[in-house]
Design a protein around this motif. Structure first.
Motif, PDB file in Angstrom:
ATOM      1  N   UNK A   1      -3.192   8.573  -6.858  1.00 57.27           N
ATOM      2  CA  UNK A   1      -1.905   8.383  -7.509  1.00 57.27           C
ATOM      3  C   UNK A   1      -0.782   8.248  -6.508  1.00 57.27           C
ATOM      4  N   UNK A   2      -1.096   8.554  -5.257  1.00 58.53           N
ATOM      5  CA  UNK A   2      -0.087   8.392  -4.217  1.00 58.53           C
ATOM      6  C   UNK A   2      -0.346   7.081  -3.491  1.00 58.53           C
ATOM      7  N   UNK A   3       0.724   6.402  -3.132  1.00 56.64           N
ATOM      8  CA  UNK A   3       0.554   5.160  -2.402  1.00 56.64           C
ATOM      9  C   UNK A   3      -0.110   5.452  -1.063  1.00 56.64           C
ATOM     10  N   UNK A   4      -1.109   4.661  -0.682  1.00 56.19           N
ATOM     11  CA  UNK A   4      -1.795   4.879   0.592  1.00 56.19           C
ATOM     12  C   UNK A   4      -0.821   4.928   1.760  1.00 56.19           C
ATOM     13  N   UNK A   5       0.188   4.089   1.702  1.00 57.17           N
ATOM     14  CA  UNK A   5       1.147   4.071   2.804  1.00 57.17           C
ATOM     15  C   UNK A   5       1.843   5.418   2.943  1.00 57.17           C
TER      16      UNK A   5
ATOM     17  N   UNK B   1     -10.028   2.575  -2.664  1.00 57.34           N
ATOM     18  CA  UNK B   1      -9.209   3.593  -3.315  1.00 57.34           C
ATOM     19  C   UNK B   1      -8.103   3.001  -4.169  1.00 57.34           C
ATOM     20  N   UNK B   2      -7.470   1.930  -3.680  1.00 59.10           N
ATOM     21  CA  UNK B   2      -6.332   1.400  -4.432  1.00 59.10           C
ATOM     22  C   UNK B   2      -6.689   0.098  -5.100  1.00 59.10           C
TER      23      UNK B   2
ATOM     24  N   UNK C   1      -7.295  -2.750  -4.028  1.00 61.14           N
ATOM     25  CA  UNK C   1      -6.519  -3.881  -3.549  1.00 61.14           C
ATOM     26  C   UNK C   1      -7.464  -5.067  -3.364  1.00 61.14           C
TER      27      UNK C   1
ATOM     28  N   UNK D   1      -3.049  -5.844   4.942  1.00 64.10           N
ATOM     29  CA  UNK D   1      -2.352  -4.566   5.037  1.00 64.10           C
ATOM     30  C   UNK D   1      -2.921  -3.739   6.182  1.00 64.10           C
TER      31      UNK D   1
ATOM     32  N   UNK E   1       7.142  -1.435   7.011  1.00 67.17           N
ATOM     33  CA  UNK E   1       5.873  -1.812   6.385  1.00 67.17           C
ATOM     34  C   UNK E   1       6.017  -1.877   4.876  1.00 67.17           C
ATOM     35  N   UNK E   2       6.705  -0.900   4.326  1.00 62.79           N
ATOM     36  CA  UNK E   2       6.838  -0.854   2.872  1.00 62.79           C
ATOM     37  C   UNK E   2       7.745  -1.933   2.336  1.00 62.79           C
TER      38      UNK E   2
ATOM     39  N   UNK F   1       7.694   7.275  -3.075  1.00 65.97           N
ATOM     40  CA  UNK F   1       7.143   6.700  -4.319  1.00 65.97           C
ATOM     41  C   UNK F   1       7.179   7.732  -5.436  1.00 65.97           C
TER      42      UNK F   1
END
Lengths: 246, 246
Positions: free
Chosen positions: B83-87, B148-149, B151, B159, B202-203, B246
């Motif tokens: 639920x947390x952004x990997x970044x 995980x995400x 993508x 990325x 990056x974000x 986030x």
DNA sequence: GAGTAAATGTATACCAGGTGCAGAAATATC
DNA sequence: GATATTTCTGCACCTGGTATACATTTACTC
């Protein structure tokens, strides 16, 4: 000045070319590791010592052909129209290279080029040599960004490494697909779409990479691009309209 | 299982350690290129052949100590809270490593570490070895992002190369400053600010890199972070508040 | 605990990339 | 054409890395 190169200079150039050609020919025929520098020297009718006077290491017999690309991105940025975002200039340049099927984009399927690309990618010491080019390209691009867009030093460096890394990733992906048999023309549309996706990612950031929810593609200023072709081989037809032209 | 490693196993581990220590000691004292593998083997009281049975190449005598870091980012992403952004996970991890003065961040000024860092950065073949780690880290991270995400493959690869490149750039910058005499503690605040700036880049992307007009830092969802410390050595004080959590 | 199979270590010779050196050959300069 | 300067060559040599053949040690079995 430069009225004449002089005999000595011309001979040097010819020797250089002779060694390089002999090397590439032998390497393409038998493989990089299967050919010794002694053999290359013999084929070029030069002594081993002379060969190393022209090429500091065996890898350079291959790598010198890509030497120009080390400063290419930096030159593009410097020569780009002022007032335009460097990223825009770089994207247009990359798309141009795709159109031209420049081998550096991985999108050239001429047998010779393809074999050479494969050889480089399959030879660890040559890959390492490419990485040095990458590092050089990063440095040059960082400086160019700093000068032209007067970006702060750290920001320029960070942007440069990202840009260079992304372009190599795109090229590597194209090359990989071509070695699996896809033709350059068949791959072209997908390559363009991927490139635009990649540059959009560079411009807009990885915010999209959130945990679970899929990406919100409605950026202000982004014309709502849907997921550009990445899955598999299917080229999704024509290239979509340019969006982030600034 | 694993009740006992077994005598054979223990001896192997001791031999491995003995060779590694002898190598590092000699390298730090005389320099990587000034010490031959034969000397290392002799110092470790092992035959040259045995040395190569433990370390496939001379560079690995140094590089094996950093082998864990090859999959570090991938593991961090996989282990991160869902639920947390990997970044976000990666940024917190990097900041944590800065706090710990992990040598991988370039922010460790213990003399031994500093000397080793310098040696690696000054030895082309070792730098090349590091580049192979980078490539491995990119691959692993790309896979982790994909899993995980979920993508898309290309996006994950792009990325990954960006993230890895940026972190190495940050580490390189820190290491460079420390070798110019700055202490790790003095550099810390600046390192944190630079890291946050880099992750923000990056974000949010390089949109800021426009031609002439300076950057519009008012992104929806970005708490208007001002230009984080990049110019020169001045650490701009305390780390600013986290924004893109986030 | 002796005997045996499997793994590990050693010595030696060898190959390839790369360098130093002394002299021969070619080029430029006057 | 003579001379000074590059460039090329052959040779010896060093180092990283591998192949082979043999010795030694460890583990396993009865």
């Amino acid at each position: 000045m430069d009225g004449k190169p002089g005999l000595r200079e011309r001979k040097k150039q010819r020797t250089h070319a002779a060694i390089s050609e002999a090397a590439i020919t032998l390497f393409l025929e038998h493989g990089f590791n299967q050919v010794s520098v002694a053999q290359v020297a013999e084929a070029a009718e030069v002594s081993k010592r002379t060969l190393f006077a022209y090429f500091p290491a065996k890898e350079d017999l291959v790598a010198h052909r890509l030497a120009d690309h080390e400063t290419e991105l930096a030159r593009v940025v410097k020569a780009g129209p002022p007032g335009t975002a460097p990223l825009t200039t770089l994207r247009e340049h990359f798309l141009q290279r795709l159109r031209e099927r420049d081998p550096i984009t991985g999108l050239n399927d001429h047998p010779q080029v393809l074999r050479l690309t494969r050889m480089i990618l399959d030879t660890p010491s040559l890959v390492a040599r490419m990485d040095r080019f990458k590092t050089g390209a990063e440095r040059a691009l960082a400086q160019a960004l700093q000068e032209t867009a007067d970006t702060p030093e750290l920001t320029a460096r960070l942007a440069a490494v990202q840009i260079v890394a992304v372009q190599w990733a795109l090229a590597g992906d194209n090359a990989e697909r071509l070695t699996y048999g896809e033709s350059a023309d068949a791959r072209y549309a997908g390559a363009v779409a991927d490139a635009e996706h990649a540059f959009a990612l560079l411009e807009n950031g990885l915010r999209q990479l959130t945990g679970s929810d899929s990406w919100p593609s409605d950026q202000p200023g982004d014309a709502g691009r849907s997921s550009a072709g990445q899955s598999g081989r299917s080229a999704n037809g024509s290239a979509m309209s340019r969006s982030t032209l600034r």
